[in-house]
Design a protein around this motif. Structure first.
Motif, PDB file in Angstrom:
ATOM      1  N   SER A  47      58.142  31.479  47.044  1.00 50.28           N
ATOM      2  CA  SER A  47      56.893  31.728  47.794  1.00 50.28           C
ATOM      3  C   SER A  47      56.552  33.472  48.389  1.00 50.28           C
ATOM      4  O   SER A  47      55.585  33.945  48.033  1.00 50.28           O
ATOM      5  CB  SER A  47      56.633  30.886  48.840  1.00 50.28           C
ATOM      6  N   GLU A  48      57.730  33.816  48.640  1.00 43.23           N
ATOM      7  CA  GLU A  48      57.689  35.205  49.169  1.00 43.23           C
ATOM      8  C   GLU A  48      57.502  36.291  48.098  1.00 43.23           C
ATOM      9  O   GLU A  48      56.548  37.024  48.106  1.00 43.23           O
ATOM     10  CB  GLU A  48      59.157  35.665  49.895  1.00 43.23           C
ATOM     11  N   PHE A  49      58.028  35.926  46.815  1.00 50.33           N
ATOM     12  CA  PHE A  49      58.061  36.936  45.873  1.00 50.33           C
ATOM     13  C   PHE A  49      56.579  36.528  45.032  1.00 50.33           C
ATOM     14  O   PHE A  49      55.983  37.457  44.598  1.00 50.33           O
ATOM     15  CB  PHE A  49      59.145  36.224  44.529  1.00 50.33           C
ATOM     16  N   ALA A  50      56.178  35.301  44.979  1.00 45.08           N
ATOM     17  CA  ALA A  50      54.968  35.230  44.307  1.00 45.08           C
ATOM     18  C   ALA A  50      53.883  35.779  45.217  1.00 45.08           C
ATOM     19  O   ALA A  50      52.728  36.378  44.661  1.00 45.08           O
ATOM     20  CB  ALA A  50      54.610  33.545  44.489  1.00 45.08           C
ATOM     21  N   ALA A  51      53.918  35.948  46.369  1.00 48.25           N
ATOM     22  CA  ALA A  51      53.032  36.580  47.423  1.00 48.25           C
ATOM     23  C   ALA A  51      52.843  38.217  47.139  1.00 48.25           C
ATOM     24  O   ALA A  51      51.790  38.765  46.913  1.00 48.25           O
ATOM     25  CB  ALA A  51      53.190  36.455  49.205  1.00 48.25           C
ATOM     26  N   GLU A  52      54.148  38.639  46.887  1.00 49.11           N
ATOM     27  CA  GLU A  52      54.265  40.288  46.423  1.00 49.11           C
ATOM     28  C   GLU A  52      53.656  40.392  44.911  1.00 49.11           C
ATOM     29  O   GLU A  52      52.987  41.342  45.010  1.00 49.11           O
ATOM     30  CB  GLU A  52      55.712  40.505  46.480  1.00 49.11           C
ATOM     31  N   PHE A  53      54.247  39.280  44.293  1.00 44.36           N
ATOM     32  CA  PHE A  53      53.629  39.568  42.768  1.00 44.36           C
ATOM     33  C   PHE A  53      52.115  39.554  42.696  1.00 44.36           C
ATOM     34  O   PHE A  53      51.437  40.324  42.101  1.00 44.36           O
ATOM     35  CB  PHE A  53      54.248  38.414  42.059  1.00 44.36           C
ATOM     36  N   MET A  54      51.482  38.710  43.340  1.00 51.00           N
ATOM     37  CA  MET A  54      50.101  38.597  43.324  1.00 51.00           C
ATOM     38  C   MET A  54      49.364  39.542  44.052  1.00 51.00           C
ATOM     39  O   MET A  54      48.272  39.996  43.610  1.00 51.00           O
ATOM     40  CB  MET A  54      49.534  37.197  43.826  1.00 51.00           C
ATOM     41  N   GLU A  55      50.088  40.199  45.113  1.00 57.82           N
ATOM     42  CA  GLU A  55      49.555  41.271  45.856  1.00 57.82           C
ATOM     43  C   GLU A  55      49.434  42.532  44.952  1.00 57.82           C
ATOM     44  O   GLU A  55      48.548  43.413  45.105  1.00 57.82           O
ATOM     45  CB  GLU A  55      50.066  41.497  47.116  1.00 57.82           C
ATOM     46  N   LEU A  56      50.583  42.714  44.374  1.00 53.95           N
ATOM     47  CA  LEU A  56      50.879  43.855  43.365  1.00 53.95           C
ATOM     48  C   LEU A  56      49.609  43.716  42.211  1.00 53.95           C
ATOM     49  O   LEU A  56      49.040  44.709  41.807  1.00 53.95           O
ATOM     50  CB  LEU A  56      52.131  43.816  42.605  1.00 53.95           C
ATOM     51  N   ARG A  57      49.536  42.675  41.601  1.00 54.64           N
ATOM     52  CA  ARG A  57      48.357  42.611  40.651  1.00 54.64           C
ATOM     53  C   ARG A  57      47.170  42.623  41.023  1.00 54.64           C
ATOM     54  O   ARG A  57      45.832  43.474  40.662  1.00 54.64           O
ATOM     55  CB  ARG A  57      48.386  41.170  40.138  1.00 54.64           C
ATOM     56  N   ARG A  58      46.877  42.512  42.646  1.00 53.44           N
ATOM     57  CA  ARG A  58      45.453  42.543  43.278  1.00 53.44           C
ATOM     58  C   ARG A  58      45.366  44.459  43.346  1.00 53.44           C
ATOM     59  O   ARG A  58      44.368  44.812  43.074  1.00 53.44           O
ATOM     60  CB  ARG A  58      45.111  42.077  44.423  1.00 53.44           C
ATOM     61  N   LYS A  59      46.541  44.861  43.919  1.00 48.73           N
ATOM     62  CA  LYS A  59      46.375  46.495  43.987  1.00 48.73           C
ATOM     63  C   LYS A  59      46.385  47.186  42.693  1.00 48.73           C
ATOM     64  O   LYS A  59      45.745  48.373  42.563  1.00 48.73           O
ATOM     65  CB  LYS A  59      47.479  46.963  44.639  1.00 48.73           C
ATOM     66  N   GLN A  60      46.796  46.551  41.633  1.00 46.88           N
ATOM     67  CA  GLN A  60      46.843  47.344  40.252  1.00 46.88           C
ATOM     68  C   GLN A  60      45.360  47.313  39.498  1.00 46.88           C
ATOM     69  O   GLN A  60      45.068  48.222  38.847  1.00 46.88           O
ATOM     70  CB  GLN A  60      47.902  46.923  39.338  1.00 46.88           C
ATOM     71  N   LYS A  61      44.709  46.292  40.216  1.00 48.26           N
ATOM     72  CA  LYS A  61      43.231  46.204  39.745  1.00 48.26           C
ATOM     73  C   LYS A  61      43.045  46.098  37.915  1.00 48.26           C
ATOM     74  O   LYS A  61      42.246  46.545  37.275  1.00 48.26           O
ATOM     75  CB  LYS A  61      42.468  47.404  40.027  1.00 48.26           C
ATOM     76  N   LYS A  62      44.306  45.576  37.385  1.00 45.41           N
ATOM     77  CA  LYS A  62      44.433  45.270  36.174  1.00 45.41           C
ATOM     78  C   LYS A  62      43.512  43.957  35.525  1.00 45.41           C
ATOM     79  O   LYS A  62      43.172  43.900  34.449  1.00 45.41           O
ATOM     80  CB  LYS A  62      45.792  44.934  35.640  1.00 45.41           C
ATOM     81  N   VAL A  63      43.105  42.932  36.677  1.00 46.09           N
ATOM     82  CA  VAL A  63      42.799  41.602  36.191  1.00 46.09           C
ATOM     83  C   VAL A  63      41.617  41.226  37.243  1.00 46.09           C
ATOM     84  O   VAL A  63      41.490  42.377  38.338  1.00 46.09           O
ATOM     85  CB  VAL A  63      43.616  40.696  36.377  1.00 46.09           C
ATOM     86  N   GLN A  64      40.410  40.880  36.868  1.00 50.52           N
ATOM     87  CA  GLN A  64      39.381  40.554  37.801  1.00 50.52           C
ATOM     88  C   GLN A  64      39.820  39.505  38.653  1.00 50.52           C
ATOM     89  O   GLN A  64      40.742  38.945  38.753  1.00 50.52           O
ATOM     90  CB  GLN A  64      38.122  39.995  36.577  1.00 50.52           C
ATOM     91  N   GLU A  65      38.759  39.466  39.663  1.00 58.14           N
ATOM     92  CA  GLU A  65      39.020  38.617  40.747  1.00 58.14           C
ATOM     93  C   GLU A  65      39.059  37.045  40.354  1.00 58.14           C
ATOM     94  O   GLU A  65      39.817  36.614  41.127  1.00 58.14           O
ATOM     95  CB  GLU A  65      37.824  38.583  41.851  1.00 58.14           C
ATOM     96  N   ARG A  66      38.431  36.706  39.510  1.00 62.77           N
ATOM     97  CA  ARG A  66      38.520  35.289  39.208  1.00 62.77           C
ATOM     98  C   ARG A  66      40.100  34.783  38.449  1.00 62.77           C
ATOM     99  O   ARG A  66      40.401  33.725  38.745  1.00 62.77           O
ATOM    100  CB  ARG A  66      37.488  34.927  38.148  1.00 62.77           C
ATOM    101  N   THR A  67      40.635  35.828  37.861  1.00 61.18           N
ATOM    102  CA  THR A  67      41.990  35.878  37.550  1.00 61.18           C
ATOM    103  C   THR A  67      42.916  35.816  38.480  1.00 61.18           C
ATOM    104  O   THR A  67      43.790  34.747  38.702  1.00 61.18           O
ATOM    105  CB  THR A  67      42.402  36.920  36.434  1.00 61.18           C
ATOM    106  N   LEU A  68      42.773  36.565  39.503  1.00 58.32           N
ATOM    107  CA  LEU A  68      43.606  36.365  40.550  1.00 58.32           C
ATOM    108  C   LEU A  68      43.397  35.177  41.676  1.00 58.32           C
ATOM    109  O   LEU A  68      44.246  34.561  41.832  1.00 58.32           O
ATOM    110  CB  LEU A  68      43.379  37.583  41.923  1.00 58.32           C
TER     111      LEU A  68
END
Length: 419
Positions: free
Chosen positions: A87-108
């Protein structure tokens, strides 16, 4: 790969450059039987340069090269003694994807849904303790209605497959961070899709639909059906079209319309593409432009190239909710299955292009805007000439009905726009 003067290691942008990755040599690894390196992703080039200098300072002041991964894990709050849970790593992983802005909001949002389905089964487990058996048992529980199902509902194989894809992607990142030596998903068979596949119209059905629309009284939304049928656009892409997106017989797809607002967003894969129209659709669109201009003039409205091709009563873009309600009524009288989904027009386009027109898969992918697939890397590179040839071939299939479609006049809108 760029270097920092007087420092070991290198850095380079990843993907579109929205994040950067540093690499620092760790020397020969007896365990891995190869020369190893430490990798870490950061948000900017400046952070990459700073991180390489920090690692070199760590080694210069007595730190062991082999201890760099452990030292960095501690610096990032991921100490070996306090190994993160999934759970802790999933939160970090998803936050990294959000900050990198490689994917759209609906993907997040989809990422979050996928993890929420998996979290009850092993969210509290340390990341290095997750086994293939844990994963397979979770998938079995998720697919049934027994007491082992911790979500309160059974999921389809297709939904579980999406969750599996997210988990595999997340754990691949954990391997990159050297939190785990291998991804346990590699030893788990991907769940099978079990939802009904999208359908497509046959050539004859597509011809009948094109003929029906062009022989009857035209209305703005019906033009959208023809564009989807003959150019394979997604609903949001079609609704975003303006006349300045249509030039020289081709449609330029650069944006999509937001679901509930008169604003634009990037296309699903954040791509831009040019889609040549078949000759018969060109005739329809050119005639439609003239009819729309005449109607705007009668209503005292100013027409310009920024006017939507599929306009609403208020001369704005038609929103998805309004269009979908209209289509669900209209398809009952169209010569197609009564439950034929609008998105299946896109499937029809791709199917006829590849199956009936003999267009190579690379060209079809380029024209439809599907995400690149490894399976298509072996196909020859396409170009504008190949795309135009493919579009003209398409003209012999769904829309080769009338050399000059006998279109009715634009339906008179029953009221002036507000304001």
């Amino acid at each position: 790969m760029a270097k920092v003067p007087r420092n070991k290691g290198s850095y380079a942008p990843r993907g579109s450059g929205s994040s950067w990755q540093i690499k620092f040599p760790l020397g020969w690894s007896e365990e891995k039987k190869k020369y190893d390196e430490y990798r870490e992703d950061v948000a900017s080039e400046h952070e990459a340069i700073v991180l390489i200098k920090e690692i070199n300072d760590f080694v210069y002041h007595g730190g062991k090269v082999s201890d760099v991964p452990i030292w960095r894990a501690k610096a990032r709050g991921l100490s070996i003694d306090e190994e993160p849970t999934l759970s802790e790593f999933a939160a970090e992983f998803m936050e990294l994807r959000r900050k990198q802005k490689k994917v759209q909001e609906r993907t997040l949002e989809s990422d979050g849904d996928c993890w929420n389905r998996l979290k009850p089964y092993f969210g509290d487990k340390k990341i290095s303790k997750l086994t293939p058996r844990d994963i397979e048992l979770a998938y079995v529980a998720m697919s049934g209605n027994g007491k082992d199902n911790l979500n309160g509902r059974a999921y389809s194989g297709t939904t579980i497959q999406k969750s599996h894809a997210f988990l595999r992607m997340m754990l691949n990142k954990a391997v990159d961070y050297e939190l785990i030596s291998s991804n346990p998903c590699r030893k788990v068979d991907s769940p099978k899709r079990d939802t009904e596949e999208r359908r497509s119209l046959s050539v004859e059905q597509a011809q009948a639909l094109f003929s029906f629309i062009t022989r009857h009284e035209l209305e703005p939304k019906a033009i959208g059906v023809l564009v989807a049928l003959c150019c394979g656009l997604r609903l949001s892409e079609m609704l975003a079209l303006k006349w300045n997106d249509y030039r020289n017989g081709s449609i330029s797809v650069t944006k999509a319309l937001n679901r509930e607002k008169q604003t634009f967003k990037p296309t699903k894969n954040e791509d831009t593409r040019s889609v040549p129209c078949p000759d018969q659709l060109i005739e329809v669109l050119d005639s439609w432009k003239t009819l729309q201009q005449e109607h705007y003039k009668r209503l005292g409205l100013r027409w310009s190239s920024s006017v939507p091709i599929v306009n609403s009563r208020s001369a704005k873009h038609t929103l998805q909710r309004s269009y979908t309600k209209w289509y669900e009524r209209k398809r009952l009288i169209y010569p197609i299955p009564s439950d034929f989904d609008f998105h299946e027009l896109r499937h029809t386009y791709v199917t006829i292009m590849t199956r009936d027109c003999g267009t190579d898969a690379k060209t079809t992918r380029d024209m439809s805007g599907h995400k690149t697939d490894e399976a298509f890397h072996t196909y020859t590179h396409t170009n504008e000439a190949a795309k135009r040839k493919a579009a003209n071939k398409l003209g012999g299939a769904p829309c080769a009905i009338l050399r000059k479609p006998q279109m009715q006049k634009l339906r008179i809108l029953d009221r002036l726009p507000d304001g």
